[in-house]
Design an enzyme around this catalytic site. Structure first.
Site, mmCIF file in Angstrom:
data_model
loop_
_atom_site.group_PDB
_atom_site.id
_atom_site.type_symbol
_atom_site.label_atom_id
_atom_site.label_comp_id
_atom_site.label_asym_id
_atom_site.label_seq_id
_atom_site.Cartn_x
_atom_site.Cartn_y
_atom_site.Cartn_z
ATOM 1 N N PRO A 1 0.839 -1.207 0.000
ATOM 2 C CA PRO A 1 0.000 0.000 0.000
ATOM 3 C C PRO A 1 0.874 1.257 0.000
ATOM 4 C CG PRO A 1 0.014 -1.004 2.176
ATOM 5 C CD PRO A 1 0.775 -1.930 1.286
ATOM 6 N N ASP B 1 5.868 2.291 1.895
ATOM 7 C CA ASP B 1 5.045 1.110 2.116
ATOM 8 C C ASP B 1 4.372 1.273 3.478
ATOM 9 O OD1 ASP B 1 3.961 -1.377 2.651
ATOM 10 O OD2 ASP B 1 5.707 -2.509 1.980
ATOM 11 N N HIS B 2 3.045 1.479 3.464
ATOM 12 C CA HIS B 2 2.335 1.805 4.704
ATOM 13 C C HIS B 2 2.311 0.633 5.690
ATOM 14 C CE1 HIS B 2 0.214 4.522 7.150
ATOM 15 N NE2 HIS B 2 -0.521 5.111 6.215
ATOM 16 N N ARG B 3 2.673 -0.559 5.223
ATOM 17 C CA ARG B 3 2.768 -1.683 6.152
ATOM 18 C C ARG B 3 3.948 -1.528 7.099
ATOM 19 N NH1 ARG B 3 3.012 -6.397 1.732
ATOM 20 N NH2 ARG B 3 4.676 -4.963 1.092
#
Length: 423
Positions: free
Chosen positions: A219, A391-393
């Site tokens: 994401p 990367d929002h993770r």
């Protein structure tokens, strides 16, 4: 006893390879360590050495052909040895296309390289039907044309309304149409459609697969900052004057500043590994380099501790090797963060897709001269926009913003970098 040589896995992302060139032919004696073939991977064209002593009895993949990793590449043995049973066993477990080729012991004639353009020309588009030609008119009403004149005008693509008639009451005749030299074509001449198709290279296949996986599995979110560059321009000019004839580029400053900022923000220097997150304590900067077939990302290792001149020399050397397809796997593996700089191509701002396994990539635009506000006054200045893809993770907005602000501070006053690694 005959032995099979299989298509080697020459990079961590390689799933198939193309035999660019055979250095040996069937019947040749080969010693271990001799160059057997050149194989095009998704990253580069690499020489493949023989690990066998013996006679080359069979070539399983002709020049220009593609084969999966572990497919039958060649067979070595003693001169005159019967290998039909060995080929049959290999064919039964090989992919259909490989099995078909394995039936013929001798290699097929080498086709054109896989990347050669294939020109395709479509049939001419059907000519549009001539528009119906309206009768010519005179000042008081209608001006007529003979049927023969009308038909001839249609055949020639002439708007008969523009033809001056010499017959009674201005009637247009065949002679008038034949002698007409003015403009006003009723319809355009037929056009030909054409296009060119180019086979997808191993490099382009891998770029497509890896970036699609990154874009649709990670994401992404994006953070953009505009950085004043006037001080950086002054410092770079002073450094280059002191180290002439060597030079450092703005990209060298960007790499150094990013590496130093990553040491202060290790959460950005990280990777998503599915069930765990890796926070890298070392800083290996991947530098995107454009080549004819796509993009390669050679790595500047331990960039935070290297002088600017060393960074510049490494990047120039790896860019040259990338364009010549001479990079080795060790040159492009192990990145912890990536920088993509399109500023030299006149791009002011863009977003980049994260380069796995990194959690972030920095997109760098060009330096732009524009009016800026300083101490309440509008004055000329130079700025550069950078965009961090995250990367929002792994990385949250505040974490990415903190890194960008540290990076911005180092670019605003790059003299700070000189104490963190000599020129």
């Amino acid at each position: 006893m005959a032995e099979i040589v299989r298509m080697p896995k020459l990079s961590d992302t390689m799933t198939e390879g193309v035999v660019a060139k055979w250095h040996k032919k069937v019947g040749d004696k080969v010693k271990s360590g001799e160059i057997l073939a050149e194989i095009e991977t998704d990253k580069a064209t690499m020489e493949f050495e023989s690990f066998h002593d013996g006679v080359l009895l069979h070539i399983g993949v002709p020049e220009g052909k593609t084969a999966e990793v572990d497919s039958l590449l060649a067979v070595f043995g003693k001169e005159g040895e019967d290998i039909s049973k060995l080929l049959a066993e290999a064919a039964s477990s090989a992919p259909k296309e490989q099995a078909q080729e394995a039936k013929t012991p001798a290699p097929a004639p080498a086709p054109a390289p896989a990347t050669a353009p294939v020109a395709v020309t479509a049939a001419p588009a059907p000519a549009p039907k001539p528009a119906p030609v309206a009768p010519a008119t005179n000042g008081s009403g209608r001006k007529h044309a003979s049927p023969l004149a009308k038909r001839l005008a249609q055949e020639k693509g002439i708007d008969i309304g523009r033809v001056k008639g010499s017959g009674p009451d201005g009637r247009v005749t065949k002679r008038d149409v034949e002698g007409y030299t003015g403009g006003g074509m009723a319809y355009a001449a037929p056009q030909v459609e054409s296009f060119t198709e180019v086979a997808v290279s191993q490099m382009r296949k891998t770029i497509a697969r890896r970036l699609a996986e990154s874009k649709f599995s990670a994401p992404h979110f994006y953070l953009t900052l505009e950085i004043p560059m006037d001080r950086a321009m002054q410092v770079r000019e002073a450094i280059n004057a002191s180290i002439a004839p060597d030079k450092i580029s703005f990209n060298d400053l960007v790499i150094k500043a990013a590496a130093v900022a990553l040491k202060q923000h290790p959460k950005v220097n990280s990777s998503w590994l599915g069930d765990r997150i890796r926070y890298n304590e070392h800083v290996h900067i991947g530098v995107a380099v454009a080549v004819e077939e796509g993009l390669l990302v050679p790595v500047v290792r331990f960039a935070d501790g290297k002088p600017l001149r060393t960074i510049g020399a490494e990047v120039r050397d790896m860019a040259r090797k990338a364009k010549e397809k001479k990079l080795q796997p060790a040159d492009w593996e192990g990145n912890t963060f990536t920088i993509s700089n399109l500023g030299m191509f006149g791009i002011e701002e863009f977003t980049a897709i994260i380069n796995p396994p990194d959690a972030c990539i920095l997109a760098v635009g060009g330096i732009v001269e524009k009016p800026v506000v300083r101490h309440g006054a509008i004055v000329p200045g130079h700025t550069m926009k950078v965009t961090l893809s995250c990367d929002h993770r792994v990385v949250d907005g505040a974490t990415g913003a903190a890194f960008l602000n540290t990076f911005k501070g180092l670019m605003e006053e790059p003299a700070l970098l000189l104490g963190m690694g000599a020129i």
